[in-house]
Design a protein around this motif. Sequence first.
Motif, short mmCIF file in Angstrom:
data_model
loop_
_atom_site.label_atom_id
_atom_site.label_comp_id
_atom_site.label_asym_id
_atom_site.label_seq_id
_atom_site.Cartn_x
_atom_site.Cartn_y
_atom_site.Cartn_z
N ILE A 1 -0.09 -6.97 -12.68
CA ILE A 1 1.00 -6.53 -11.81
C ILE A 1 0.40 -5.96 -10.52
CG2 ILE A 1 2.89 -4.86 -11.60
CD1 ILE A 1 3.16 -5.07 -14.69
N THR A 2 1.11 -6.19 -9.40
CA THR A 2 0.68 -5.66 -8.10
C THR A 2 1.81 -4.84 -7.48
OG1 THR A 2 -0.80 -7.53 -7.73
CG2 THR A 2 -0.14 -6.28 -5.79
N LEU A 3 1.45 -3.66 -6.97
CA LEU A 3 2.40 -2.77 -6.29
C LEU A 3 1.88 -2.47 -4.89
CD1 LEU A 3 2.72 -0.05 -9.09
CD2 LEU A 3 4.27 -1.96 -8.69
N GLN A 4 2.81 -2.09 -4.01
CA GLN A 4 2.41 -1.69 -2.66
C GLN A 4 3.12 -0.40 -2.30
OE1 GLN A 4 2.02 -4.83 0.28
NE2 GLN A 4 3.29 -3.61 1.65
N PHE A 5 2.34 0.63 -1.93
CA PHE A 5 2.86 1.94 -1.59
C PHE A 5 2.82 2.16 -0.09
CE2 PHE A 5 1.53 2.32 -5.95
CZ PHE A 5 2.44 3.19 -6.51
N LYS A 6 3.87 2.78 0.46
CA LYS A 6 3.93 3.14 1.87
C LYS A 6 3.31 4.53 2.02
CE LYS A 6 7.31 2.15 4.92
NZ LYS A 6 8.66 2.17 5.51
N ILE A 7 2.27 4.64 2.85
CA ILE A 7 1.55 5.90 3.05
C ILE A 7 1.97 6.52 4.38
CG2 ILE A 7 -0.72 6.98 3.20
CD1 ILE A 7 -0.14 5.71 0.44
N LEU A 8 2.20 7.82 4.35
CA LEU A 8 2.64 8.57 5.53
C LEU A 8 1.58 9.59 5.94
CD1 LEU A 8 6.23 9.40 4.20
CD2 LEU A 8 5.53 7.39 5.51
N ASP A 9 1.62 10.00 7.21
CA ASP A 9 0.76 11.10 7.66
C ASP A 9 1.53 12.41 7.51
OD1 ASP A 9 2.51 11.27 9.83
OD2 ASP A 9 1.04 10.57 11.30
N SER A 10 0.94 13.51 7.96
CA SER A 10 1.56 14.82 7.79
C SER A 10 2.87 14.96 8.55
CB SER A 10 0.59 15.93 8.21
OG SER A 10 0.26 15.77 9.58
N GLU A 11 3.07 14.14 9.58
CA GLU A 11 4.30 14.17 10.36
C GLU A 11 5.38 13.25 9.79
OE1 GLU A 11 4.61 16.35 12.88
OE2 GLU A 11 2.60 16.99 12.31
#
Length: 174
Positions: A132-142
């Motif tokens: 299985i493959t997943l993709q996560f959205k990564i955010l910065d501190s803002e």
Amino acid sequence: MSIAATTVQKTNQPAPFSAYAIYTCGIKGGPPQENETLNIPKGCPPPNEKSVTIIVKFTELGTQNSYISPREKVIVLTPGLATSAEILDGFPTDSQGRIVIRPNNFEASVTVIVPVTDLYSFVNWMRDVGKITLQFKILDSEGRHIQDVQVSGVVPYGGAWSIEEAAGEVEQGG
């Protein structure tokens, strides 16, 4: 002749370091009445909902914290599973409820439950590819989107049902 070496530190470089998945079953119907026991059906037959629960652990290889918002959907790149899933749980969190991925720290954990939407396709994919493959959205501190991180090669290990049981359902027209 001399060569000067310089190193550039990346501020955000989140990286998954482990993933664990099991086959789970969403039991349909209300909670058991008083003095009634909950019967969990073997193999998760209809109308119950087959799903896969996945726990991914992250660390930050960069110099600043990265974040995953529980309000963002996780993209699922596996045939037969829902194309996106909500984050069920995550640890540790900040005051805004975001999951914090810290530098040199291996405690960040994200849990998602992904429903099986097409049992036939999922069984065939798992028999052929098995991952299985997943993709996560990564955010910065803002809270700005800085990158997507893909977690691939996740193999489920047992659980409430099995691919063999599901294959039997598919062969019977289920």
